[in-house]
Motif scaffolding. Structure first.
Motif, PDB file in Angstrom:
ATOM      1  N   ASP A  97     122.939  22.158  73.504  1.00 51.67           N
ATOM      2  CA  ASP A  97     124.255  22.490  72.836  1.00 51.67           C
ATOM      3  C   ASP A  97     124.279  24.079  73.093  1.00 51.67           C
ATOM      4  OD1 ASP A  97     126.194  23.577  71.040  1.00 51.67           O
ATOM      5  OD2 ASP A  97     125.517  21.894  69.715  1.00 51.67           O
ATOM      6  N   VAL A  98     124.915  24.425  74.202  1.00 53.38           N
ATOM      7  CA  VAL A  98     125.217  25.792  74.599  1.00 53.38           C
ATOM      8  C   VAL A  98     125.600  26.683  73.586  1.00 53.38           C
ATOM      9  CG1 VAL A  98     126.108  27.351  76.554  1.00 53.38           C
ATOM     10  CG2 VAL A  98     125.416  25.155  77.137  1.00 53.38           C
ATOM     11  N   ALA A  99     126.788  26.086  72.870  1.00 57.75           N
ATOM     12  CA  ALA A  99     127.147  27.256  71.743  1.00 57.75           C
ATOM     13  C   ALA A  99     126.430  27.479  70.739  1.00 57.75           C
ATOM     14  CB  ALA A  99     128.589  26.462  71.174  1.00 57.75           C
ATOM     15  N   ASN A 100     125.673  26.597  70.158  1.00 62.01           N
ATOM     16  CA  ASN A 100     124.539  26.833  69.167  1.00 62.01           C
ATOM     17  C   ASN A 100     123.590  27.655  69.572  1.00 62.01           C
ATOM     18  OD1 ASN A 100     126.086  25.602  67.059  1.00 62.01           O
ATOM     19  ND2 ASN A 100     125.125  23.584  67.365  1.00 62.01           N
ATOM     20  N   ILE A 101     123.096  27.487  71.025  1.00 63.49           N
ATOM     21  CA  ILE A 101     121.877  28.286  71.505  1.00 63.49           C
ATOM     22  C   ILE A 101     122.303  29.794  71.650  1.00 63.49           C
ATOM     23  CG2 ILE A 101     120.465  28.769  73.579  1.00 63.49           C
ATOM     24  CD1 ILE A 101     120.429  25.648  74.038  1.00 63.49           C
ATOM     25  N   GLN A 102     123.685  29.643  71.912  1.00 60.48           N
ATOM     26  CA  GLN A 102     124.492  31.156  72.010  1.00 60.48           C
ATOM     27  C   GLN A 102     124.377  31.946  70.605  1.00 60.48           C
ATOM     28  OE1 GLN A 102     125.072  32.949  74.794  1.00 60.48           O
ATOM     29  NE2 GLN A 102     125.630  34.535  73.626  1.00 60.48           N
ATOM     30  N   THR A 105     120.826  32.773  70.042  1.00 64.69           N
ATOM     31  CA  THR A 105     120.453  34.117  70.993  1.00 64.69           C
ATOM     32  C   THR A 105     121.074  35.549  70.539  1.00 64.69           C
ATOM     33  OG1 THR A 105     120.284  32.680  72.762  1.00 64.69           O
ATOM     34  CG2 THR A 105     120.637  34.986  73.319  1.00 64.69           C
ATOM     35  N   GLU A 106     122.289  35.507  69.960  1.00 60.42           N
ATOM     36  CA  GLU A 106     123.015  36.722  69.260  1.00 60.42           C
ATOM     37  C   GLU A 106     122.105  37.197  68.297  1.00 60.42           C
ATOM     38  OE1 GLU A 106     127.001  35.546  68.579  1.00 60.42           O
ATOM     39  OE2 GLU A 106     127.199  35.217  70.861  1.00 60.42           O
ATOM     40  N   ILE A 107     121.774  36.478  67.480  1.00 62.65           N
ATOM     41  CA  ILE A 107     121.042  36.344  66.113  1.00 62.65           C
ATOM     42  C   ILE A 107     119.665  37.253  66.622  1.00 62.65           C
ATOM     43  CG2 ILE A 107     119.875  35.662  64.141  1.00 62.65           C
ATOM     44  CD1 ILE A 107     122.311  33.610  63.924  1.00 62.65           C
ATOM     45  N   ALA A 108     119.009  36.383  67.424  1.00 65.90           N
ATOM     46  CA  ALA A 108     117.754  36.974  68.192  1.00 65.90           C
ATOM     47  C   ALA A 108     117.889  38.229  68.689  1.00 65.90           C
ATOM     48  CB  ALA A 108     117.015  35.963  68.978  1.00 65.90           C
TER      49      ALA A 108
END
Length: 146
Positions: A97-102, A105-108
């Motif tokens: 699920d690329v959108a949720n991983i993105q 990643t932004e939060i990280a």
């Protein structure tokens, strides 16, 4: 900031949508970790209760209990937010699920350089950062009672 801090960062990654692991599994995993870390860090029943009530830790032992959990899951390393650990878990949770991983990643990325010389304060700051970063993206950091 009334989120269950032991779950805050993981909930940020899990709270988006389709889950590769169940909410119940995550809650049980963190409940066990919290209990183990409470014993290790000298946290009190009141510290555990505060966490269960989705409140930020208010005592040094409560903050250290959170540090222990964050270290175990790889979100805190060397008294600093650890992007690799955060994104690694997001990939485990979301699979392809690329959108949720993105989003994760932004939060990280936003919290990767949050640190403190004291590991317990560092954990507290990482959690506050993740909470703010998730809120800015319209993501809920917590779900349900345990």
């Amino acid at each position: 900031m009334k989120c269950f801090i032991l779950l805050t960062i993981v909930c940020a990654t899990i709270g988006f949508s389709e889950q590769a692991i169940s909410k119940e599994q995550v809650i049980e995993m963190f409940k066990k970790m919290a209990e183990e870390c409470a014993g290790k860090e000298g946290a009190t029943a009141a510290d555990l209760q505060e966490a269960a009530e989705k409140k930020l830790p208010s005592t040094p032992s409560g903050k250290c209990m959170h540090a222990c959990v964050l270290e175990k899951i790889g979100f805190l390393k060397d008294n600093k937010g650890n992007m690799e650990g955060y994104v690694g878990l997001a990939k485990e949770v979301f699979g392809n699920d690329v959108a949720n991983i993105q989003k994760a990643t932004e939060i990280a990325n936003e919290c990767a350089n949050v640190s403190d010389t004291d590991r317990c304060e560092a954990a507290f700051k990482v959690v506050k950062c993740a909470d703010a970063a998730a809120q800015a993206r319209g993501v809920s950091l917590c779900f349900g009672e345990w």
